[in-house]
Design a protein around this motif. Structure first.
Motif, PDB file in Angstrom:
ATOM      1  N   ALA A 155      -8.624 -12.475 -11.884  1.00  0.00           N
ATOM      2  CA  ALA A 155     -10.088 -12.452 -11.810  1.00  0.00           C
ATOM      3  C   ALA A 155     -10.594 -13.337 -10.680  1.00  0.00           C
ATOM      4  N   ILE A 156     -10.025 -14.537 -10.558  1.00  0.00           N
ATOM      5  CA  ILE A 156     -10.449 -15.457  -9.491  1.00  0.00           C
ATOM      6  C   ILE A 156     -10.142 -14.865  -8.123  1.00  0.00           C
ATOM      7  N   ASP A 157      -8.929 -14.324  -7.980  1.00  0.00           N
ATOM      8  CA  ASP A 157      -8.532 -13.748  -6.689  1.00  0.00           C
ATOM      9  C   ASP A 157      -9.429 -12.575  -6.285  1.00  0.00           C
ATOM     10  N   ALA A 158      -9.924 -11.835  -7.280  1.00  0.00           N
ATOM     11  CA  ALA A 158     -10.721 -10.630  -7.000  1.00  0.00           C
ATOM     12  C   ALA A 158     -12.212 -10.923  -6.852  1.00  0.00           C
ATOM     13  N   GLY A 159     -12.614 -12.169  -7.085  1.00  0.00           N
ATOM     14  CA  GLY A 159     -14.011 -12.527  -6.882  1.00  0.00           C
ATOM     15  C   GLY A 159     -14.900 -12.421  -8.105  1.00  0.00           C
ATOM     16  N   ALA A 160     -14.314 -12.494  -9.311  1.00  0.00           N
ATOM     17  CA  ALA A 160     -15.124 -12.480 -10.539  1.00  0.00           C
ATOM     18  C   ALA A 160     -15.936 -13.771 -10.641  1.00  0.00           C
ATOM     19  N   ASP A 161     -17.027 -13.711 -11.391  1.00  0.00           N
ATOM     20  CA  ASP A 161     -17.902 -14.868 -11.540  1.00  0.00           C
ATOM     21  C   ASP A 161     -17.476 -15.793 -12.672  1.00  0.00           C
ATOM     22  N   ASP A 162     -16.892 -15.231 -13.728  1.00  0.00           N
ATOM     23  CA  ASP A 162     -16.578 -16.056 -14.899  1.00  0.00           C
ATOM     24  C   ASP A 162     -15.515 -15.376 -15.747  1.00  0.00           C
ATOM     25  N   VAL A 163     -14.738 -16.177 -16.446  1.00  0.00           N
ATOM     26  CA  VAL A 163     -13.786 -15.701 -17.448  1.00  0.00           C
ATOM     27  C   VAL A 163     -14.118 -16.412 -18.749  1.00  0.00           C
ATOM     28  N   VAL A 164     -14.425 -15.647 -19.788  1.00  0.00           N
ATOM     29  CA  VAL A 164     -14.842 -16.213 -21.071  1.00  0.00           C
ATOM     30  C   VAL A 164     -13.803 -15.881 -22.132  1.00  0.00           C
ATOM     31  N   VAL A 165     -13.240 -16.914 -22.751  1.00  0.00           N
ATOM     32  CA  VAL A 165     -12.317 -16.730 -23.871  1.00  0.00           C
ATOM     33  C   VAL A 165     -13.097 -17.029 -25.146  1.00  0.00           C
ATOM     34  N   HIS A 166     -13.237 -16.043 -26.002  1.00  0.00           N
ATOM     35  CA  HIS A 166     -14.031 -16.219 -27.221  1.00  0.00           C
ATOM     36  C   HIS A 166     -13.192 -16.897 -28.295  1.00  0.00           C
ATOM     37  N   PRO A 167     -13.616 -18.087 -28.725  1.00  0.00           N
ATOM     38  CA  PRO A 167     -12.803 -18.847 -29.685  1.00  0.00           C
ATOM     39  C   PRO A 167     -12.709 -18.197 -31.061  1.00  0.00           C
ATOM     40  N   GLU A 168     -13.683 -17.319 -31.385  1.00  0.00           N
ATOM     41  CA  GLU A 168     -13.664 -16.710 -32.725  1.00  0.00           C
ATOM     42  C   GLU A 168     -12.445 -15.814 -32.919  1.00  0.00           C
ATOM     43  N   ASP A 169     -12.002 -15.136 -31.849  1.00  0.00           N
ATOM     44  CA  ASP A 169     -10.914 -14.167 -32.007  1.00  0.00           C
ATOM     45  C   ASP A 169      -9.907 -14.163 -30.855  1.00  0.00           C
ATOM     46  N   GLY A 170     -10.160 -14.946 -29.801  1.00  0.00           N
ATOM     47  CA  GLY A 170      -9.232 -15.001 -28.678  1.00  0.00           C
ATOM     48  C   GLY A 170      -9.380 -13.879 -27.680  1.00  0.00           C
ATOM     49  N   SER A 171     -10.361 -13.001 -27.865  1.00  0.00           N
ATOM     50  CA  SER A 171     -10.585 -11.947 -26.873  1.00  0.00           C
ATOM     51  C   SER A 171     -11.119 -12.570 -25.585  1.00  0.00           C
ATOM     52  N   ILE A 172     -10.956 -11.844 -24.489  1.00  0.00           N
ATOM     53  CA  ILE A 172     -11.311 -12.367 -23.175  1.00  0.00           C
ATOM     54  C   ILE A 172     -12.263 -11.402 -22.482  1.00  0.00           C
ATOM     55  N   GLU A 173     -13.294 -11.951 -21.870  1.00  0.00           N
ATOM     56  CA  GLU A 173     -14.211 -11.156 -21.058  1.00  0.00           C
ATOM     57  C   GLU A 173     -14.263 -11.720 -19.652  1.00  0.00           C
ATOM     58  N   VAL A 174     -14.178 -10.834 -18.682  1.00  0.00           N
ATOM     59  CA  VAL A 174     -14.317 -11.216 -17.280  1.00  0.00           C
ATOM     60  C   VAL A 174     -15.656 -10.684 -16.788  1.00  0.00           C
TER      61      VAL A 174
END
Length: 247
Positions: A155-174
């Motif tokens: 994500a960082i290499d591709a220029g994403a703005d943020d990476v969010v790891v949701h503590p409730e279930d461990g899912s990840i959103e970029v």
């Protein structure tokens, strides 16, 4: 957030959409048609069309149907002309709702959308009444258990703005700006990573936690709106518990 599982909400919504696959095909075809009409029929130079085609293929839509929709939009075949109209309003509990539609009859569409809000105790607002609460974003979602380090690095290499790891279930959103989202998805593909869901969507700056009977009513309103033939997408700032989705 009130601790509700973001991934569970995605899956509940997806399950309801899968149960209405015929309507989903209709909505995708309309999106392909409008995207091609506005930006041309070449997905290589039309990111909106490319995303719509990816969504169609993910839903197992026949490639001939996709090509036919593009040809209708670009004038090679005769087709219906749709216009995009956005409606804004409030659901019970002060939940803000945005409804994006594509229609060939705006009088029919506004009547159906207004009826839905009234039926479930909400109210249809004016243009701009809730839109200021939302931002347009590209969002790539990964299921719980995905490789956080690999996703973050790509994500960082591709220029994403943020990476969010949701503590409730461990899912990840970029999260990425819409204009960079194609590059982010290409970066994931190059790294051998495939998001479970990817879309350009509207996200509220702040969600509102809704519980109990109010949450159930909000879900019924959102479902009713999504089931309308002219509705393409429904966005809200509701943070809903999983049990609100149960029939």
């Amino acid at each position: 957030m009130a601790g509700h599982s973001k991934w569970a909400n995605i899956q509940h919504r997806k399950g309801k959409q899968d149960a209405k696959r015929g309507k989903i095909f209709t909505k995708i075809i309309r999106e392909i048609t409008v995207a091609a009409r506005l930006g041309g029929g070449d997905p290589g130079s039309n990111p909106r069309l490319r995303l719509a085609m990816d969504k169609a293929l993910a839903a197992n839509m026949n490639k001939d149907n996709i090509e036919r929709a593009i040809k209708k939009a670009t004038g090679e075949l005769e087709g219906v002309s749709y216009e995009e109209i956005r409606y804004e309003g409030y659901a019970p509990g002060g939940v803000a709702v945005i409804v994006d539609t594509m229609t060939d009859n705006r009088m029919r569409t506004v009547a159906e959308v207004r009826h839905a809000f009234n039926k479930f105790g909400g109210n249809l607002g004016t243009d701009g009444s809730v839109a200021f609460m939302f931002k347009k974003l590209g969002v790539a979602s990964f299921a719980p258990g995905a490789d956080e380090d690999a996703i973050t690095n790509a994500a960082i290499d591709a220029g994403a703005d943020d990476v969010v790891v949701h503590p409730e279930d461990g899912s990840i959103e970029v999260i990425a700006a819409p204009e960079n989202f194609d590059a982010v998805l290409a970066g994931f593909e190059a790294a051998g990573l495939k998001p479970d869901e990817s879309e350009v969507t509207l996200r509220a700056d702040n969600d509102i936690a809704v519980e109990g009977d109010t949450a159930v009513t909000v879900v019924k309103l959102l479902d009713w709106l999504e089931d309308l033939d002219d509705v393409q997408e429904v966005y809200s700032n509701a943070d809903l518990p999983a049990e609100a989705y149960e029939d």
